[in-house]
Design a protein around this motif. Structure first.
Motif, mmCIF file in Angstrom:
data_model
loop_
_atom_site.group_PDB
_atom_site.id
_atom_site.type_symbol
_atom_site.label_atom_id
_atom_site.label_comp_id
_atom_site.label_asym_id
_atom_site.label_seq_id
_atom_site.Cartn_x
_atom_site.Cartn_y
_atom_site.Cartn_z
ATOM 1 N N LYS A 46 0.867 -1.174 0.000
ATOM 2 C CA LYS A 46 0.000 0.000 0.000
ATOM 3 C C LYS A 46 0.904 1.224 0.000
ATOM 4 C CE LYS A 46 -3.595 -2.217 2.759
ATOM 5 N NZ LYS A 46 -4.288 -2.211 4.059
ATOM 6 N N SER A 47 0.353 2.383 -0.265
ATOM 7 C CA SER A 47 1.177 3.601 -0.304
ATOM 8 C C SER A 47 1.445 4.178 1.081
ATOM 9 C CB SER A 47 0.514 4.652 -1.198
ATOM 10 O OG SER A 47 -0.761 4.982 -0.663
ATOM 11 N N ASP A 48 0.835 3.624 2.133
ATOM 12 C CA ASP A 48 1.030 4.139 3.492
ATOM 13 C C ASP A 48 2.510 4.121 3.860
ATOM 14 O OD1 ASP A 48 -1.669 3.780 3.222
ATOM 15 O OD2 ASP A 48 -1.910 2.498 4.969
ATOM 16 N N PRO A 49 3.003 5.207 4.457
ATOM 17 C CA PRO A 49 4.420 5.249 4.824
ATOM 18 C C PRO A 49 4.748 4.329 5.997
ATOM 19 C CG PRO A 49 3.299 7.227 5.591
ATOM 20 C CD PRO A 49 2.293 6.449 4.795
ATOM 21 N N VAL A 104 7.792 2.076 -3.371
ATOM 22 C CA VAL A 104 8.035 1.316 -2.146
ATOM 23 C C VAL A 104 8.027 2.293 -0.968
ATOM 24 C CG1 VAL A 104 9.706 -0.119 -0.905
ATOM 25 C CG2 VAL A 104 9.337 -0.471 -3.356
ATOM 26 N N PRO A 105 7.234 2.023 0.079
ATOM 27 C CA PRO A 105 7.143 2.961 1.189
ATOM 28 C C PRO A 105 8.458 3.241 1.916
ATOM 29 C CG PRO A 105 5.273 1.485 1.215
ATOM 30 C CD PRO A 105 6.227 0.951 0.189
ATOM 31 N N ALA A 106 9.282 2.213 2.119
ATOM 32 C CA ALA A 106 10.547 2.439 2.831
ATOM 33 C C ALA A 106 11.557 1.359 2.470
ATOM 34 C CB ALA A 106 10.310 2.443 4.343
ATOM 35 N N PHE A 107 12.808 1.727 2.623
ATOM 36 C CA PHE A 107 13.925 0.811 2.416
ATOM 37 C C PHE A 107 14.788 0.834 3.671
ATOM 38 C CE2 PHE A 107 12.718 2.266 -1.734
ATOM 39 C CZ PHE A 107 12.837 1.162 -2.551
ATOM 40 N N GLY A 115 6.786 -2.255 3.768
ATOM 41 C CA GLY A 115 5.513 -1.575 3.581
ATOM 42 C C GLY A 115 4.357 -2.403 4.118
ATOM 43 N N TYR A 116 3.202 -1.764 4.167
ATOM 44 C CA TYR A 116 1.985 -2.473 4.570
ATOM 45 C C TYR A 116 1.478 -3.224 3.344
ATOM 46 C CZ TYR A 116 2.447 0.329 8.724
ATOM 47 O OH TYR A 116 2.940 0.895 9.880
ATOM 48 N N PRO A 117 1.233 -4.519 3.471
ATOM 49 C CA PRO A 117 0.898 -5.346 2.304
ATOM 50 C C PRO A 117 -0.376 -4.907 1.580
ATOM 51 C CG PRO A 117 1.435 -6.722 4.191
ATOM 52 C CD PRO A 117 1.326 -5.318 4.690
#
Length: 194
Positions: free
Chosen positions: A26-29, A98-101, A172-174
């Motif tokens: 999902k796009s949620d950070p 991708v929300p975060a790495f 990220g949140y799936p």
């Protein structure tokens, strides 16, 4: 004490069996604070002689992801110089989605045995992180490959000469949870020395 251990066993078993590698988010950070909270527990991985051979670089802002994409592009120009403009654009779009790495960096000891022990410890830390994240509803994929050994990328990311990447984790949140993949039963893999 045994009651506590029994209740914990069930949740650990569930987490191990239910965790999935997630590639669609999902796009949620996923904030740096959440990642740091997970890492505070993940660092309790088994670690021979407590060398603590790890450090981390978090990337979660738009500007950070842009810089990450630029750095990877420079490394990939060396590894795959024949990429088309379409491939480059698709790659950059993926990075930005991708929300975060989280870069997991391994300090490499001169002693081969210590180096092997340290890589095993870092791998345990990453598994701890995956399970802790799953418990909070966060999925990830553990990326490896040739790019992790690219000296240009290592220099752009500020690694010392005695450091290398153990992994690039995408978090990220799936948006989608993959189905269970069957595993070979352990009883088929276990032998006994008698």
């Amino acid at each position: 004490m045994s009651d506590i251990l029994q209740s914990e066993k069930g949740s650990i078993r569930k987490a191990i069996r239910n965790r999935r590698t997630v590639r669609k988010f999902k796009s949620d950070p996923v904030s740096k604070e959440v990642v740091l909270e997970l890492l505070e527990d993940a660092v309790y991985a088994p670690n021979h002689k407590l060398t603590e051979p790890w450090r981390f670089v978090y990337v979660g802002t738009e500007s950070g992801k842009q810089k990450h994409a630029d750095n990877l592009d420079k490394a990939l120009q060396e590894i795959k110089p024949d990429r088309s403009e379409e491939q480059i654009k698709k790659f950059r779009d993926h990075i930005m989605s991708v929300p975060a790495f989280l870069f997991v960096i391994l300090k490499e000891d001169e002693n081969e045995r210590v180096r092997n022990d340290d890589f095993a410890a870092v791998s345990c830390l990453i598994q701890n992180l995956q399970l802790l994240a799953w418990e909070k509803g966060i999925g990830m994929v553990w990326k490896s490959g040739q790019v992790l050994y690219n000296r240009t990328l290592q220099q752009l990311m500020g690694l010392d000469s005695n450091e290398r990447f153990a992994a690039i984790l995408q978090l990220g949140y799936p948006a989608e949870i993959p189905k269970v993949q069957t595993r070979t039963p352990a009883k088929r893999l276990l032998t006994e020395l008698s």
